[in-house]
Design a protein around this motif. Structure first.
Motif, PDB file in Angstrom:
ATOM      1  N   ALA A 194       0.847  -1.199   0.000  1.00  0.00           N
ATOM      2  CA  ALA A 194       0.000   0.000   0.000  1.00  0.00           C
ATOM      3  C   ALA A 194       0.876   1.240   0.000  1.00  0.00           C
ATOM      4  O   ALA A 194       2.011   1.227   0.475  1.00  0.00           O
ATOM      5  N   SER A 195       0.333   2.313  -0.527  1.00  0.00           N
ATOM      6  CA  SER A 195       1.061   3.588  -0.484  1.00  0.00           C
ATOM      7  C   SER A 195       0.874   4.200   0.889  1.00  0.00           C
ATOM      8  O   SER A 195      -0.090   3.890   1.609  1.00  0.00           O
ATOM      9  N   PRO A 196       1.789   5.088   1.322  1.00  0.00           N
ATOM     10  CA  PRO A 196       1.637   5.717   2.637  1.00  0.00           C
ATOM     11  C   PRO A 196       0.310   6.440   2.799  1.00  0.00           C
ATOM     12  O   PRO A 196      -0.237   6.487   3.905  1.00  0.00           O
ATOM     13  N   GLU A 197      -0.218   6.990   1.703  1.00  0.00           N
ATOM     14  CA  GLU A 197      -1.473   7.728   1.804  1.00  0.00           C
ATOM     15  C   GLU A 197      -2.675   6.799   1.981  1.00  0.00           C
ATOM     16  O   GLU A 197      -3.675   7.177   2.584  1.00  0.00           O
ATOM     17  N   ASN A 198      -2.575   5.554   1.490  1.00  0.00           N
ATOM     18  CA  ASN A 198      -3.705   4.626   1.561  1.00  0.00           C
ATOM     19  C   ASN A 198      -3.580   3.601   2.692  1.00  0.00           C
ATOM     20  O   ASN A 198      -4.569   2.979   3.066  1.00  0.00           O
ATOM     21  N   GLY A 199      -2.384   3.396   3.163  1.00  0.00           N
ATOM     22  CA  GLY A 199      -2.177   2.407   4.216  1.00  0.00           C
ATOM     23  C   GLY A 199      -2.221   3.039   5.596  1.00  0.00           C
ATOM     24  O   GLY A 199      -2.723   4.154   5.801  1.00  0.00           O
ATOM     25  N   VAL A 200      -1.714   2.293   6.566  1.00  0.00           N
ATOM     26  CA  VAL A 200      -1.638   2.751   7.956  1.00  0.00           C
ATOM     27  C   VAL A 200      -0.174   2.756   8.372  1.00  0.00           C
ATOM     28  O   VAL A 200       0.577   1.810   8.083  1.00  0.00           O
ATOM     29  N   LEU A 201       0.247   3.829   8.999  1.00  0.00           N
ATOM     30  CA  LEU A 201       1.614   3.946   9.495  1.00  0.00           C
ATOM     31  C   LEU A 201       1.619   3.737  11.008  1.00  0.00           C
ATOM     32  O   LEU A 201       0.875   4.387  11.738  1.00  0.00           O
ATOM     33  N   ILE A 202       2.466   2.812  11.458  1.00  0.00           N
ATOM     34  CA  ILE A 202       2.613   2.525  12.894  1.00  0.00           C
ATOM     35  C   ILE A 202       3.976   3.037  13.327  1.00  0.00           C
ATOM     36  O   ILE A 202       5.018   2.540  12.875  1.00  0.00           O
ATOM     37  N   VAL A 203       3.974   4.036  14.181  1.00  0.00           N
ATOM     38  CA  VAL A 203       5.225   4.596  14.696  1.00  0.00           C
ATOM     39  C   VAL A 203       5.703   3.693  15.824  1.00  0.00           C
ATOM     40  O   VAL A 203       4.988   3.472  16.811  1.00  0.00           O
ATOM     41  N   VAL A 204       6.922   3.156  15.676  1.00  0.00           N
ATOM     42  CA  VAL A 204       7.472   2.237  16.668  1.00  0.00           C
ATOM     43  C   VAL A 204       8.753   2.823  17.251  1.00  0.00           C
ATOM     44  O   VAL A 204       9.452   3.613  16.609  1.00  0.00           O
ATOM     45  N   THR A 219      12.459   1.839  18.899  1.00  0.00           N
ATOM     46  CA  THR A 219      13.449   0.770  19.003  1.00  0.00           C
ATOM     47  C   THR A 219      14.605   1.235  19.864  1.00  0.00           C
ATOM     48  O   THR A 219      14.773   2.432  20.119  1.00  0.00           O
ATOM     49  N   GLU A 220      15.382   0.266  20.277  1.00  0.00           N
ATOM     50  CA  GLU A 220      16.481   0.570  21.183  1.00  0.00           C
ATOM     51  C   GLU A 220      17.664   1.199  20.457  1.00  0.00           C
ATOM     52  O   GLU A 220      18.222   2.202  20.906  1.00  0.00           O
ATOM     53  N   ALA A 221      18.061   0.622  19.342  1.00  0.00           N
ATOM     54  CA  ALA A 221      19.281   1.058  18.670  1.00  0.00           C
ATOM     55  C   ALA A 221      19.033   2.064  17.552  1.00  0.00           C
ATOM     56  O   ALA A 221      19.852   2.953  17.331  1.00  0.00           O
ATOM     57  N   ALA A 222      17.915   1.922  16.844  1.00  0.00           N
ATOM     58  CA  ALA A 222      17.685   2.753  15.656  1.00  0.00           C
ATOM     59  C   ALA A 222      16.676   3.861  15.897  1.00  0.00           C
ATOM     60  O   ALA A 222      16.262   4.528  14.940  1.00  0.00           O
ATOM     61  N   GLY A 223      16.255   4.068  17.113  1.00  0.00           N
ATOM     62  CA  GLY A 223      15.308   5.134  17.397  1.00  0.00           C
ATOM     63  C   GLY A 223      13.917   4.811  16.876  1.00  0.00           C
ATOM     64  O   GLY A 223      13.494   3.651  16.874  1.00  0.00           O
ATOM     65  N   GLN A 224      13.207   5.826  16.404  1.00  0.00           N
ATOM     66  CA  GLN A 224      11.835   5.645  15.933  1.00  0.00           C
ATOM     67  C   GLN A 224      11.796   5.472  14.419  1.00  0.00           C
ATOM     68  O   GLN A 224      12.668   5.944  13.695  1.00  0.00           O
ATOM     69  N   ALA A 225      10.761   4.764  13.991  1.00  0.00           N
ATOM     70  CA  ALA A 225      10.519   4.571  12.560  1.00  0.00           C
ATOM     71  C   ALA A 225       9.026   4.369  12.366  1.00  0.00           C
ATOM     72  O   ALA A 225       8.280   4.140  13.326  1.00  0.00           O
ATOM     73  N   ALA A 226       8.573   4.484  11.113  1.00  0.00           N
ATOM     74  CA  ALA A 226       7.161   4.306  10.786  1.00  0.00           C
ATOM     75  C   ALA A 226       7.020   3.077   9.898  1.00  0.00           C
ATOM     76  O   ALA A 226       7.578   3.023   8.800  1.00  0.00           O
ATOM     77  N   LEU A 227       6.293   2.056  10.382  1.00  0.00           N
ATOM     78  CA  LEU A 227       6.060   0.840   9.613  1.00  0.00           C
ATOM     79  C   LEU A 227       4.795   1.014   8.782  1.00  0.00           C
ATOM     80  O   LEU A 227       3.735   1.357   9.311  1.00  0.00           O
ATOM     81  N   LEU A 228       4.915   0.766   7.488  1.00  0.00           N
ATOM     82  CA  LEU A 228       3.772   0.877   6.581  1.00  0.00           C
ATOM     83  C   LEU A 228       3.102  -0.486   6.452  1.00  0.00           C
ATOM     84  O   LEU A 228       3.733  -1.468   6.030  1.00  0.00           O
ATOM     85  N   VAL A 229       1.817  -0.570   6.838  1.00  0.00           N
ATOM     86  CA  VAL A 229       1.050  -1.814   6.768  1.00  0.00           C
ATOM     87  C   VAL A 229      -0.254  -1.539   6.033  1.00  0.00           C
ATOM     88  O   VAL A 229      -0.659  -0.381   5.847  1.00  0.00           O
ATOM     89  N   ASP A 230      -0.916  -2.636   5.615  1.00  0.00           N
ATOM     90  CA  ASP A 230      -2.192  -2.479   4.912  1.00  0.00           C
ATOM     91  C   ASP A 230      -3.309  -2.070   5.855  1.00  0.00           C
ATOM     92  O   ASP A 230      -4.190  -1.288   5.488  1.00  0.00           O
TER      93      ASP A 230
END
Length: 734
Positions: free
Chosen positions: A651-661, A663-674
């Motif tokens: 899915a595209s970021p505009e159509n999917g859902v972004l989950i902000v997670v 992490t310990e080593a890499a900080g925050q990121a946004a996972l793109l899921v359907d």
């Protein structure tokens, strides 16, 4: 119960006694102790000694005897409790822990020769000091026993065999006779402490599990007690004797100077196998055994006259001429109210219960899914079942919960050993030690906690001279705290040392090739470099640090527990490590997400928020890469389709859902899921046990529809994606 199980109970009691003694000596060190504190320490050591003798651990018994003797003198006031003596007692307790571990088979017997000499010397230095009036009062010589009664025979059997009971008990009487007292001047009758009674009667089956009541009676005799009455009225004919059954009852007269707690300590490990009544003027009621078919047994007469009751009963004593049988018919005193009850449960049984509860959670979820698919409107009943299932699950998990104080209690010994090695004296501050979490987590928390404490003292706390020059107290401070927060436990290990020297850490990381010389790192990223394998800033190798192992072990151990570790450090002020751990490793909370043809679980502990981006919040970054603007902070968007190999178009970021997670080593990121289908508790199943270890997967669970869903290892996924993204950026720049 077999001997191995009894021995396991003994070692569990040893652990509790060691913790109690550690807490008591800590109070003595802080100056907050009282007389009962010393009594508690003495009882703890005495309990270990009694069990060690019963199981034949001679080295442990011999050591605790010397330790106990010094504690007895401290309790009686013969030896003054000073700061050096408290330090000696703490070292003695550490060696006692090693003795217990050796008896358990977890190490060699410690060399205690020097320490035993110090304990005996501490006692000898005060041998000439006068004891307090209460302790120094002479004990009156025991009254001579009346003439022996006529021989008592056990009932004649069919063969006409008669046994002289007096002859049968001769050796027992010799064992119970107290050592002859030294001649002392008789004390005035009005000041002599009164004797008091202890009635002992083993119950049916007292010898089934290897019990030996004679050892208990010998211990009473060692305390100065004398056997004044033996009740033999329950002995059956010889051919009906059962070696596992206790038929005799004893009455002991204890000197008034003997504390009741000492006598109760003798019976600590007996449990329900032996009845004990203390301070009563009547013998214990007899235990009713099955009546044998043989003729009735004649009642036995008392071997000595009963004496007046002691401090627990000021009523008149039994007249000397009354037979023991009449006394035994007196009603039993009412049992004292029970303050609390507990039982010991084998961990295997408890684990089986937890597994069953986990299966119940899965079955409830599957039932809810089935009813939902069939449009069954049993909403009220289903809600009730879900509530009951959650209550059962929480109750089962609460059974395994233990206070984290059992882990914190090891820290004082670690600090004492480090003080002897480094010369740095550190004060310990503890809070939240009653916070509870799963026993499995507690067992695996000891090693990382030990590493962090050693690191704090060796690297964080300065020497006394450096601290004074910096305007700090010469004594350093390490604080431990634990608290529940958002369904997880937060453990904080902080010191007031010099903090992390980030320039030195970065230089050492560049020197070892951990980071590139031109790398641009944030303060948090530099702090986390100390977790890199092989990293160490120690100037020289010692038995504490310098070999580049330790902090990477801590990080991996915390990660294996499903937790995270973060660092807060300020130059010259100190450093704090914060461990965020799940309360249990069996059941957790998570989001069930859809990615292509797969259903996956994201642990709720990693989730910060979920959102659908608005216009202008997604910014492109090269080919196939994008960033999410979250309140002014840009986070990389990681499509899970590519990371987990799902089929179908992402899915595209505009159509999917972004989950902000997080992490310990890499900080925050946004996972793109359907999409997100549910948020619920799930039962964690080990993938290594049933299949094999997989990169980016922390485990598996069974969903309500019966399908298996993988539980994502968010830290590993984001870290690998960040590394791949960095490589692509470098290739594009080249």
């Amino acid at each position: 119960m077999n001997p191995e199980e009894i021995q396991g109970i003994f070692f569990a009691e040893c652990d509790e006694s060691l913790q109690a003694a550690e807490a008591g000596l800590a109070a003595c060190q802080a100056g907050t102790h009282d007389g009962e504190t010393i009594n508690a320490i003495f009882r703890a050591v005495h309990s270990i000694k009694g069990g060690a003798g019963a199981f034949g651990f001679e080295a442990l018994q011999g050591y605790t005897h010397v330790f106990e003797t010094l504690l007895s003198d401290v309790r009686d006031g013969t030896v003054t409790l000073t700061a050096p003596l408290v330090d000696l007692l703490l070292r003695a307790l550490d060696t006692l822990s090693d003795h217990v571990a050796a008896a358990r088979g977890e190490g060699d017997t410690p060399d205690d020769t020097r320490l035993l000499a110090e304990l005996e010397a501490a006692q000898a230095r005060n041998a000439g000091n006068p004891a307090p009036a209460a302790a120094a009062a002479p004990v009156p010589a025991p009254a001579p026993a009346p003439a022996a009664s006529a021989p008592v025979t056990m009932g004649d059997d069919d063969n006409g065999v008669a046994v002289d009971l007096d002859s049968l008990l001769d050796s027992l009487s010799d064992d119970l006779a107290p050592a002859p007292a030294q001649a002392t001047a008789p004390a005035p009758a009005e000041t002599a402490p009164r004797e008091w009674l202890v009635h002992v009667r083993p119950h049916a089956g007292a010898m089934t599990n290897g019990g030996e009541p004679v050892l208990l009676l010998r211990e009473l005799a060692r305390l100065g007690g004398r056997c004044v009455q033996v009740d033999c009225g329950e002995i059956p004919p010889l051919d009906l004797l059962d070696w596992r059954t206790g038929y005799l009852g004893w009455t002991f007269a204890m000197p008034g100077t003997v504390d009741e707690a000492e006598v109760r300590d003798v019976f600590d490990f007996v449990g329900d196998d032996c009845g004990v009544t203390i301070g009563q003027d009547q013998p214990m009621p007899r235990v009713q055994h099955p009546a044998p078919p043989a003729p009735a047994v004649p009642a036995a007469t008392s071997t000595a006259a009963a004496i007046p009751a002691g401090p627990a009963n000021d009523g008149p004593g039994q007249p000397a001429g009354e037979p023991a049988q009449a006394a035994s018919n007196a009603p039993a005193p009412p049992a004292p109210p029970v303050a609390g009850q507990s039982i010991r449960i084998d961990l295997v049984k408890l684990d089986r219960l937890i597994d069953t509860v986990g299966e119940l959670v899965i079955a409830q979820a599957m039932l809810a899914q089935r009813l939902s698919n069939e449009n069954v409107t049993a909403i009220e009943e289903l809600g009730m079942l879900e509530t009951l299932t959650r209550d059962i699950q929480e109750s089962a998990m609460a059974i395994r919960a233990q206070p984290i104080g059992s882990v914190f209690s090891r820290v004082p010994r670690i600090l004492r050993e480090l003080a002897a090695t480094t010369g740095k004296h550190v004060r310990l501050e503890v809070s939240g030690e009653s916070t509870e979490l799963d026993k499995t987590v507690i067992e695996k928390l000891g090693e990382p906690l030990t590493h962090l404490i050693r690191n704090a003292v060796d690297h964080g706390i300065e020497t006394a001279e450096e601290r004074v020059a910096a305007g700090k107290p010469a004594e350093g401070t390490v604080s431990l705290s634990a608290e529940h927060r958002s369904g997880r436990i937060h453990i904080r290990i902080a010191d007031d040392g010099k903090g992390i020297d980030q320039q030195r850490v970065l230089a050492k990381a560049i020197e070892k090739g951990i980071v590139a010389p031109d790398a641009q790192l944030s303060r948090e990223e530099i702090d986390h470099l100390i977790f890199a394998p092989g990293f160490s800033t120690a100037q020289q190798v010692s038995n504490i640090s310098g070999r580049g192992v330790g902090m990477d072990v801590v990080r991996q151990a915390v990660k294996d527990l499903g937790g995270r570790i973060t660092i807060e450090s300020e130059q010259g002020k100190g450093t704090a490590f914060i461990l965020t751990l799940p309360l249990t490793l069996a059941i957790s909370e998570g989001m069930i997400i859809n990615v292509g043809d797969q259903s996956l679980v994201v642990p709720l502990a990693n989730v910060v928020e979920s959102l659908r981006p608005g216009a202008g919040e997604v910014k492109g970054l090269g080919v196939g890469r994008a960033m999410l603007n979250v309140r002014g902070k840009f986070l990389p968007i990681l499509p899970l389709h590519h990371l987990v190999g799902a089929s179908g178009e992402p899915a595209s970021p505009e159509n999917g859902v972004l989950i902000v997670v997080e992490t310990e080593a890499a900080g925050q990121a946004a996972l793109l899921v359907d999409g997100i289908s549910d948020q619920r508790q799930f039962v964690i199943k080990s993938l290594e046990t049933h299949y094999r270890s997989m990169e980016g997967v922390a485990g598996a669970t069974i969903l309500g529809d019966g399908c298996v869903a993988l539980i994502l290892d968010v830290d590993s996924l984001v870290a690998n994606a960040a590394t791949t993204l960095l490589r692509q950026t470098l290739r594009d720049a080249a």
